[in-house]
Design a protein around this motif. Structure first.
Motif, PDB file in Angstrom:
ATOM      1  N   ARG A  60       0.810  -1.223   0.000  1.00  0.00           N
ATOM      2  CA  ARG A  60       0.000   0.000   0.000  1.00  0.00           C
ATOM      3  C   ARG A  60       0.842   1.270   0.000  1.00  0.00           C
ATOM      4  O   ARG A  60       0.324   2.356  -0.203  1.00  0.00           O
ATOM      5  N   LEU A  61       2.147   1.123   0.239  1.00  0.00           N
ATOM      6  CA  LEU A  61       3.053   2.268   0.241  1.00  0.00           C
ATOM      7  C   LEU A  61       3.660   2.459  -1.146  1.00  0.00           C
ATOM      8  O   LEU A  61       3.800   1.501  -1.902  1.00  0.00           O
ATOM      9  N   PRO A  62       4.063   3.698  -1.458  1.00  0.00           N
ATOM     10  CA  PRO A  62       4.794   3.900  -2.716  1.00  0.00           C
ATOM     11  C   PRO A  62       6.066   3.055  -2.716  1.00  0.00           C
ATOM     12  O   PRO A  62       6.650   2.792  -1.669  1.00  0.00           O
ATOM     13  N   ALA A  63       6.481   2.657  -3.893  1.00  0.00           N
ATOM     14  CA  ALA A  63       7.695   1.840  -4.018  1.00  0.00           C
ATOM     15  C   ALA A  63       8.922   2.608  -3.547  1.00  0.00           C
ATOM     16  O   ALA A  63       8.955   3.838  -3.591  1.00  0.00           O
ATOM     17  N   TYR A  76      20.508  -2.033   9.741  1.00  0.00           N
ATOM     18  CA  TYR A  76      20.727  -3.214  10.569  1.00  0.00           C
ATOM     19  C   TYR A  76      19.620  -4.229  10.283  1.00  0.00           C
ATOM     20  O   TYR A  76      18.441  -3.930  10.421  1.00  0.00           O
ATOM     21  N   GLN A  77      19.993  -5.409   9.862  1.00  0.00           N
ATOM     22  CA  GLN A  77      19.083  -6.512   9.560  1.00  0.00           C
ATOM     23  C   GLN A  77      17.922  -6.102   8.650  1.00  0.00           C
ATOM     24  O   GLN A  77      16.754  -6.237   9.003  1.00  0.00           O
ATOM     25  N   PRO A  78      18.237  -5.624   7.443  1.00  0.00           N
ATOM     26  CA  PRO A  78      17.154  -5.251   6.537  1.00  0.00           C
ATOM     27  C   PRO A  78      16.364  -6.469   6.073  1.00  0.00           C
ATOM     28  O   PRO A  78      16.912  -7.562   5.956  1.00  0.00           O
ATOM     29  N   ASP A  79      15.103  -6.260   5.845  1.00  0.00           N
ATOM     30  CA  ASP A  79      14.216  -7.288   5.316  1.00  0.00           C
ATOM     31  C   ASP A  79      13.910  -6.887   3.873  1.00  0.00           C
ATOM     32  O   ASP A  79      13.458  -5.764   3.642  1.00  0.00           O
ATOM     33  N   PRO A  80      14.123  -7.773   2.909  1.00  0.00           N
ATOM     34  CA  PRO A  80      13.948  -7.387   1.506  1.00  0.00           C
ATOM     35  C   PRO A  80      12.527  -6.893   1.169  1.00  0.00           C
ATOM     36  O   PRO A  80      12.363  -6.100   0.254  1.00  0.00           O
ATOM     37  N   GLU A  81      11.547  -7.344   1.894  1.00  0.00           N
ATOM     38  CA  GLU A  81      10.160  -6.955   1.604  1.00  0.00           C
ATOM     39  C   GLU A  81       9.663  -5.826   2.496  1.00  0.00           C
ATOM     40  O   GLU A  81       8.963  -4.930   2.039  1.00  0.00           O
ATOM     41  N   ARG A  82       9.988  -5.859   3.781  1.00  0.00           N
ATOM     42  CA  ARG A  82       9.348  -4.980   4.766  1.00  0.00           C
ATOM     43  C   ARG A  82      10.156  -3.756   5.178  1.00  0.00           C
ATOM     44  O   ARG A  82       9.610  -2.839   5.774  1.00  0.00           O
ATOM     45  N   SER A  83      11.453  -3.720   4.897  1.00  0.00           N
ATOM     46  CA  SER A  83      12.280  -2.605   5.351  1.00  0.00           C
ATOM     47  C   SER A  83      11.991  -1.333   4.570  1.00  0.00           C
ATOM     48  O   SER A  83      11.870  -1.356   3.342  1.00  0.00           O
ATOM     49  N   ARG A  84      11.889  -0.234   5.316  1.00  0.00           N
ATOM     50  CA  ARG A  84      11.729   1.094   4.723  1.00  0.00           C
ATOM     51  C   ARG A  84      12.477   2.099   5.583  1.00  0.00           C
ATOM     52  O   ARG A  84      12.730   1.874   6.769  1.00  0.00           O
ATOM     53  N   LEU A  85      12.824   3.232   4.967  1.00  0.00           N
ATOM     54  CA  LEU A  85      13.359   4.365   5.702  1.00  0.00           C
ATOM     55  C   LEU A  85      12.201   5.323   5.926  1.00  0.00           C
ATOM     56  O   LEU A  85      11.542   5.743   4.964  1.00  0.00           O
ATOM     57  N   ASP A  93      -3.540  11.016   4.179  1.00  0.00           N
ATOM     58  CA  ASP A  93      -4.676  10.470   4.926  1.00  0.00           C
ATOM     59  C   ASP A  93      -4.826   8.970   4.677  1.00  0.00           C
ATOM     60  O   ASP A  93      -5.315   8.240   5.535  1.00  0.00           O
ATOM     61  N   ALA A  94      -4.386   8.504   3.521  1.00  0.00           N
ATOM     62  CA  ALA A  94      -4.484   7.082   3.186  1.00  0.00           C
ATOM     63  C   ALA A  94      -3.586   6.211   4.071  1.00  0.00           C
ATOM     64  O   ALA A  94      -3.759   4.997   4.123  1.00  0.00           O
ATOM     65  N   LEU A  95      -2.631   6.829   4.781  1.00  0.00           N
ATOM     66  CA  LEU A  95      -1.754   6.057   5.663  1.00  0.00           C
ATOM     67  C   LEU A  95      -2.328   5.902   7.069  1.00  0.00           C
ATOM     68  O   LEU A  95      -1.649   5.365   7.948  1.00  0.00           O
ATOM     69  N   ASP A  96      -3.539   6.364   7.287  1.00  0.00           N
ATOM     70  CA  ASP A  96      -4.165   6.211   8.595  1.00  0.00           C
ATOM     71  C   ASP A  96      -4.201   4.731   8.966  1.00  0.00           C
ATOM     72  O   ASP A  96      -4.719   3.911   8.193  1.00  0.00           O
ATOM     73  N   GLY A  97      -3.597   4.387  10.092  1.00  0.00           N
ATOM     74  CA  GLY A  97      -3.536   2.998  10.546  1.00  0.00           C
ATOM     75  C   GLY A  97      -2.215   2.309  10.262  1.00  0.00           C
ATOM     76  O   GLY A  97      -2.024   1.149  10.649  1.00  0.00           O
ATOM     77  N   LEU A  98      -1.287   2.994   9.597  1.00  0.00           N
ATOM     78  CA  LEU A  98       0.031   2.405   9.303  1.00  0.00           C
ATOM     79  C   LEU A  98       0.710   1.945  10.592  1.00  0.00           C
ATOM     80  O   LEU A  98       0.677   2.645  11.602  1.00  0.00           O
ATOM     81  N   VAL A  99       1.318   0.771  10.527  1.00  0.00           N
ATOM     82  CA  VAL A  99       2.062   0.217  11.663  1.00  0.00           C
ATOM     83  C   VAL A  99       3.478  -0.085  11.198  1.00  0.00           C
ATOM     84  O   VAL A  99       3.676  -0.754  10.179  1.00  0.00           O
ATOM     85  N   VAL A 100       4.455   0.435  11.952  1.00  0.00           N
ATOM     86  CA  VAL A 100       5.864   0.158  11.663  1.00  0.00           C
ATOM     87  C   VAL A 100       6.534  -0.337  12.937  1.00  0.00           C
ATOM     88  O   VAL A 100       6.165   0.057  14.032  1.00  0.00           O
ATOM     89  N   GLN A 101       7.505  -1.227  12.775  1.00  0.00           N
ATOM     90  CA  GLN A 101       8.235  -1.761  13.918  1.00  0.00           C
ATOM     91  C   GLN A 101       9.717  -1.487  13.737  1.00  0.00           C
ATOM     92  O   GLN A 101      10.261  -1.648  12.642  1.00  0.00           O
ATOM     93  N   MET A 102      10.347  -1.068  14.815  1.00  0.00           N
ATOM     94  CA  MET A 102      11.767  -0.765  14.778  1.00  0.00           C
ATOM     95  C   MET A 102      12.581  -2.040  14.957  1.00  0.00           C
ATOM     96  O   MET A 102      12.182  -2.931  15.698  1.00  0.00           O
TER      97      MET A 102
END
Length: 107
Positions: A60-63, A76-85, A93-102
């Motif tokens: 759902r996020l831009p590439a 540190y320990q990047p995940d090929p699918e889930r890692s983002r900066l 507003d479309a990001l309402d509810g976004l969940v990120v984990q450190m």
């Protein structure tokens, strides 16, 4: 406003409202969320704002652009699918509810 949940590695959750136009990194910084250092101030010149995006949000996020891809090589320990900066994710507003984990630790 978009409500974004930041989860520290130890499981501590921080739910904050972030204004559209800001980045996810700025939302963390301005709301005192620990664990997202953003040493470069959001210039995509470090990887200290690295997070894992909740799997439900990955598509759902831009590439990632090439510069973000390059900087993730230093995360540190990047995940090929889930890692983002977080400095590269603009809040809408479309990001309402976004969940990120450190990750366990930042560099």
């Amino acid at each position: 406003m978009a409500r974004i949940t930041y989860i520290e590695h130890n499981g501590t959750r921080h739910e904050v409202d972030v204004k559209p136009g800001m980045t996810v990194m700025e939302g963390a910084r301005d709301n005192g969320v620990p664990g997202i250092d953003a040493d470069c101030g959001g210039a995509c010149a470090c990887s200290t704002c690295h997070v894992y995006v909740d799997p439900a949000w990955v598509d759902r996020l831009p590439a990632r652009d090439p510069m973000e891809e390059d900087m993730l090589d230093f995360a540190y320990q990047p995940d090929p699918e889930r890692s983002r900066l977080t400095c590269q994710i603009k809040v809408t507003d479309a990001l309402d509810g976004l969940v990120v984990q450190m990750p366990e630790r930042q560099i």
